[in-house]
Scaffold this motif. Structure first.
Motif, mmCIF file in Angstrom:
data_model
loop_
_atom_site.group_PDB
_atom_site.id
_atom_site.type_symbol
_atom_site.label_atom_id
_atom_site.label_comp_id
_atom_site.label_asym_id
_atom_site.label_seq_id
_atom_site.Cartn_x
_atom_site.Cartn_y
_atom_site.Cartn_z
ATOM 1 N N LYS A 19 12.549 -26.532 13.412
ATOM 2 C CA LYS A 19 12.254 -25.512 12.815
ATOM 3 C C LYS A 19 10.909 -25.031 13.246
ATOM 4 C CE LYS A 19 12.430 -22.083 8.723
ATOM 5 N NZ LYS A 19 11.916 -22.147 7.279
ATOM 6 N N GLY A 20 10.185 -25.950 12.850
ATOM 7 C CA GLY A 20 8.463 -24.673 13.315
ATOM 8 C C GLY A 20 8.421 -25.316 15.260
ATOM 9 N N LEU A 21 8.723 -25.746 15.263
ATOM 10 C CA LEU A 21 9.068 -25.932 16.908
ATOM 11 C C LEU A 21 9.795 -24.364 17.743
ATOM 12 C CD1 LEU A 21 8.359 -26.965 19.695
ATOM 13 C CD2 LEU A 21 10.674 -28.392 19.551
ATOM 14 N N LEU A 25 7.782 -21.337 19.745
ATOM 15 C CA LEU A 25 8.178 -20.776 20.949
ATOM 16 C C LEU A 25 9.089 -19.434 20.725
ATOM 17 C CD1 LEU A 25 10.447 -23.351 22.064
ATOM 18 C CD2 LEU A 25 8.209 -22.516 23.272
ATOM 19 N N ARG A 26 9.088 -19.124 19.803
ATOM 20 C CA ARG A 26 9.153 -18.072 19.893
ATOM 21 C C ARG A 26 8.607 -16.653 19.483
ATOM 22 N NH1 ARG A 26 14.176 -17.043 14.829
ATOM 23 N NH2 ARG A 26 11.675 -16.606 13.687
ATOM 24 N N THR A 27 7.777 -16.924 18.156
ATOM 25 C CA THR A 27 6.393 -16.264 18.329
ATOM 26 C C THR A 27 5.232 -16.022 19.260
ATOM 27 O OG1 THR A 27 5.678 -16.937 16.562
ATOM 28 C CG2 THR A 27 7.280 -16.103 15.917
ATOM 29 N N GLU A 28 4.681 -17.383 19.415
ATOM 30 C CA GLU A 28 3.161 -17.613 19.779
ATOM 31 C C GLU A 28 3.577 -17.056 21.420
ATOM 32 O OE1 GLU A 28 1.528 -16.981 17.505
ATOM 33 O OE2 GLU A 28 2.235 -17.399 16.692
ATOM 34 N N ALA A 29 2.583 -16.218 21.831
ATOM 35 C CA ALA A 29 3.167 -15.689 23.453
ATOM 36 C C ALA A 29 1.986 -16.934 24.083
ATOM 37 C CB ALA A 29 1.982 -14.800 23.950
ATOM 38 N N SER A 30 0.696 -17.688 23.669
ATOM 39 C CA SER A 30 0.350 -18.508 24.906
ATOM 40 C C SER A 30 1.279 -19.860 24.613
ATOM 41 C CB SER A 30 -1.183 -19.128 23.859
ATOM 42 O OG SER A 30 -0.883 -19.605 22.905
ATOM 43 N N ILE A 31 2.425 -19.787 23.520
ATOM 44 C CA ILE A 31 2.709 -21.145 23.554
ATOM 45 C C ILE A 31 4.053 -21.458 24.549
ATOM 46 C CG2 ILE A 31 4.613 -21.015 21.182
ATOM 47 C CD1 ILE A 31 2.527 -23.907 22.080
#
Length: 121
Positions: A19-21, A25-31
């Motif tokens: 869930k954290g992964l 991936l869904r919310t952080e532009a840098s990742i």
């Protein structure tokens, strides 16, 4: 209420980790950018048929950068939750956390250059 078994707890922990992964991936532009770069160098690894050692170094670099980015995101989210307004000490903590991502990103880029520059020339 009976205590859950070790096995059930491990399954739940893995679920929380996934869930954290997916949240990262869904919310952080840098990742998202780092994930794209990871896919790109993975494709390059197959194309250039890099060695097992090069694969190990590349995978370690990808995992380290993305893992530290996840920790940086957690630090930033927690800091914003604890103190939503600007605070000099919170800013200092967030800058140090971002600096850690920069250190591992630079080192991963150097490893990538050491692997791929000779393959292009």
């Amino acid at each position: 209420m009976p205590k859950e078994s070790f096995f059930v707890n491990r399954i739940k922990s893995v679920g929380f980790a996934f869930k954290g992964l997916f949240l990262l991936l869904r919310t952080e532009a840098s990742i998202k950018i780092q994930f794209f770069i990871a896919l790109l160098v993975t494709a390059l690894g197959f194309y250039f048929d890099i060695s097992s050692t090069e694969w190990a170094l590349q995978c370690f670099g990808i995992g380290l950068v993305m893992g530290i980015e996840g920790l940086n995101t957690a630090v930033e989210k927690m800091a914003d939750f604890i103190h939503p307004d600007y605070h000099e000490k919170i800013g200092f903590i967030k800058d140090i956390s971002a600096g850690a991502v920069m250190v591992v990103s630079i080192m991963a880029a150097i490893v990538g250059l050491l692997i791929y520059v000779p393959k292009f020339f």
